[in-house]
Design a protein around this motif. Structure first.
Motif, PDB file in Angstrom:
ATOM      1  N   ARG A  96      -0.413  -5.278  10.131  1.00 19.87           N
ATOM      2  CA  ARG A  96       0.758  -4.906  10.917  1.00 19.87           C
ATOM      3  C   ARG A  96       1.457  -3.732  10.251  1.00 19.87           C
ATOM      4  N   GLU A  97       2.183  -2.986  11.068  1.00 16.03           N
ATOM      5  CA  GLU A  97       2.859  -1.800  10.550  1.00 16.03           C
ATOM      6  C   GLU A  97       4.019  -2.168   9.646  1.00 16.03           C
ATOM      7  N   ASN A  98       4.796  -3.172  10.045  1.00 14.54           N
ATOM      8  CA  ASN A  98       5.931  -3.613   9.234  1.00 14.54           C
ATOM      9  C   ASN A  98       6.229  -5.075   9.554  1.00 14.54           C
ATOM     10  N   LEU A  99       7.200  -5.635   8.867  1.00 16.80           N
ATOM     11  CA  LEU A  99       7.472  -7.068   8.993  1.00 16.80           C
ATOM     12  C   LEU A  99       8.056  -7.461  10.346  1.00 16.80           C
ATOM     13  N   LYS A 100       8.524  -6.497  11.122  1.00 14.15           N
ATOM     14  CA  LYS A 100       9.083  -6.797  12.436  1.00 14.15           C
ATOM     15  C   LYS A 100       8.010  -6.867  13.526  1.00 14.15           C
ATOM     16  N   MET A 101       6.792  -6.497  13.206  1.00 15.57           N
ATOM     17  CA  MET A 101       5.732  -6.414  14.206  1.00 15.57           C
ATOM     18  C   MET A 101       4.697  -7.508  13.986  1.00 15.57           C
ATOM     19  N   GLU A 106       0.848  -1.191   0.000  1.00 18.31           N
ATOM     20  CA  GLU A 106       0.000   0.000   0.000  1.00 18.31           C
ATOM     21  C   GLU A 106       0.885   1.243   0.000  1.00 18.31           C
ATOM     22  N   VAL A 107       0.600   2.152  -0.927  1.00 25.44           N
ATOM     23  CA  VAL A 107       1.391   3.382  -1.035  1.00 25.44           C
ATOM     24  C   VAL A 107       0.546   4.565  -0.579  1.00 25.44           C
ATOM     25  N   TYR A 108       1.080   5.347   0.327  1.00 23.90           N
ATOM     26  CA  TYR A 108       0.428   6.584   0.741  1.00 23.90           C
ATOM     27  C   TYR A 108       1.498   7.532   1.263  1.00 23.90           C
ATOM     28  N   TYR A 109       1.112   8.774   1.477  1.00 24.37           N
ATOM     29  CA  TYR A 109       2.055   9.796   1.897  1.00 24.37           C
ATOM     30  C   TYR A 109       1.556  10.467   3.169  1.00 24.37           C
ATOM     31  N   ILE A 110       2.489  10.719   4.078  1.00 31.03           N
ATOM     32  CA  ILE A 110       2.173  11.453   5.302  1.00 31.03           C
ATOM     33  C   ILE A 110       2.826  12.826   5.187  1.00 31.03           C
ATOM     34  N   ILE A 111       2.024  13.859   5.169  1.00 30.10           N
ATOM     35  CA  ILE A 111       2.533  15.230   5.096  1.00 30.10           C
ATOM     36  C   ILE A 111       2.408  15.840   6.486  1.00 30.10           C
ATOM     37  N   SER A 112       3.528  16.083   7.134  1.00 26.93           N
ATOM     38  CA  SER A 112       3.503  16.701   8.461  1.00 26.93           C
ATOM     39  C   SER A 112       4.029  18.123   8.363  1.00 26.93           C
ATOM     40  N   TYR A 113       3.568  18.971   9.266  1.00 28.84           N
ATOM     41  CA  TYR A 113       4.025  20.357   9.248  1.00 28.84           C
ATOM     42  C   TYR A 113       4.049  20.932  10.656  1.00 28.84           C
ATOM     43  N   GLY A 149       1.126  -0.086  19.997  1.00 34.38           N
ATOM     44  CA  GLY A 149       2.431   0.390  19.548  1.00 34.38           C
ATOM     45  C   GLY A 149       2.649   0.360  18.052  1.00 34.38           C
ATOM     46  N   ALA A 150       1.628  -0.021  17.290  1.00 35.23           N
ATOM     47  CA  ALA A 150       1.765  -0.105  15.833  1.00 35.23           C
ATOM     48  C   ALA A 150       0.825   0.894  15.168  1.00 35.23           C
ATOM     49  N   THR A 151       1.282   1.506  14.094  1.00 34.08           N
ATOM     50  CA  THR A 151       0.498   2.508  13.379  1.00 34.08           C
ATOM     51  C   THR A 151       0.226   2.041  11.950  1.00 34.08           C
ATOM     52  N   VAL A 152      -1.034   2.116  11.536  1.00 32.41           N
ATOM     53  CA  VAL A 152      -1.407   1.764  10.168  1.00 32.41           C
ATOM     54  C   VAL A 152      -2.322   2.848   9.615  1.00 32.41           C
ATOM     55  N   ASP A 186      -5.267 -10.160   3.763  1.00 32.64           N
ATOM     56  CA  ASP A 186      -4.714  -9.374   4.861  1.00 32.64           C
ATOM     57  C   ASP A 186      -3.251  -9.755   5.077  1.00 32.64           C
ATOM     58  N   ASP A 187      -2.633  -9.251   6.134  1.00 32.32           N
ATOM     59  CA  ASP A 187      -1.207  -9.475   6.353  1.00 32.32           C
ATOM     60  C   ASP A 187      -0.885 -10.867   6.871  1.00 32.32           C
ATOM     61  N   ASN A 188      -1.896 -11.684   7.108  1.00 29.15           N
ATOM     62  CA  ASN A 188      -1.694 -13.110   7.383  1.00 29.15           C
ATOM     63  C   ASN A 188      -1.809 -13.939   6.108  1.00 29.15           C
TER      64      ASN A 188
END
Length: 281
Positions: A155-160, A1-8, A259-262, A116-118
């Motif tokens: 999951r947020e990434n492969l380590k989680m 999944e591709v998305y962008y987080i724009i913070s300011y 502790g995980a963000t999606v 899903d991620d499983n």
């Protein structure tokens, strides 16, 4: 999944006055111009003269914009209906949940993902709540002993680890015009923007910060209000009358759990909730 987080971050005289982020699926001229408009509005809001909350708010009607209503239902009800939360909570034991008959919520709404991620198939357009009645829960392989596996392992990434998460929520709109209904409100509060909320699955307590809101007086949005908090008890939400407006918009945000963000998405209309004024502090 591709998305962008724009913070300011916006500083004034070396002091940070505004910090926020926005999630978008693609970067182009339109999305950048929309973000610049949002940032400009944030600056104008910061410099506006604000008023303290009125006293005796019990009789006030509360209007949520389409953006804030989606996040409200995501935090207030969505997390509660994740299987790992629902079956740990003592609130559901021997309890028949019945919300406003106008409330209908779907999950995995029009998602393009297949697994899903499983690696389990995703059940699309799940009716979580229909006409106020809970029909389904969200689950994944890790908690399918309690419920049918809906393919909501993320999951947020492969380590989680993979845990049960929301993905794409749809709140069914109604037939009411937001603009016309506001004209009928003598005393109310219009909520433009809320921050992340927190729900206690053991007690049913819910809290959320409202960062941008206007007072409604005699059918018009008048003065901006100082930020405030809203505290709700899910047990006392069952008898609230909810009016769903006919506008509906799609929004993207981030959701944290264990502790995980999606990335999450919600499609929601503006809503009016009667008798919610006493939840505002």
């Amino acid at each position: 999944e591709v998305y962008y987080i724009i913070s300011y971050n916006i500083d004034q005289l070396g002091i940070n006055i505004i910090s926020d982020f926005h999630v978008i699926e693609r970067i182009n001229k339109d999305s950048i111009n929309s973000l610049l408009e949002i940032i400009k509005n944030e600056i104008n809001w910061f410099h506006s003269t604000k008023k303290s909350l009125p006293k005796e708010l019990d009789s006030y009607k509360v209007v949520f914009s389409s953006c804030s209503s989606g996040l409200f239902f995501h935090e207030f009800l969505g997390h509660f209906l994740e299987t790992d939360h629902f079956f740990r909570s003592p609130l559901n034991r021997g309890r028949l949940w019945k919300f406003s008959r106008e409330l209908t919520i779907f999950e995995n709404y029009h998602t393009l993902e297949i697994f899903d991620d499983n690696g389990d198939p995703i059940t699309k357009n799940i009716p979580l709540i229909k006409n106020g009645e809970i029909l389904h829960l969200l689950s994944s392989r890790s908690d399918q002993q309690y419920s049918y596996n809906t393919g909501n392992g993320r999951r947020e990434n492969l380590k989680m680890p993979v845990i049960t998460r929301m993905r794409s929520m749809f709140i069914q709109p109604g037939n009411t015009s937001e603009e016309n209904y506001i004209k009928t409100i003598n005393k109310g509060i219009y909520i433009h923007k809320i921050g992340m909320g927190e729900v206690n699955i053991f007690t049913g307590d819910f809290s959320v910060e409202v960062s941008q809101a206007h007072l409604i007086e005699l059918g018009q949005l008048t003065v901006p209000l100082e930020p405030f908090h809203m505290y709700l008890d899910i047990n006392k939400f069952l008898d609230k009358e909810i009016i769903f407006c006919n506008n509906s918009n799609e929004y993207h945000s981030l959701c944290g759990k264990k502790g995980a963000t999606v990335k999450i998405k919600y499609n929601s209309p503006s809503i009016i909730i009667k008798g919610l004024g006493n939840a505002i502090h």
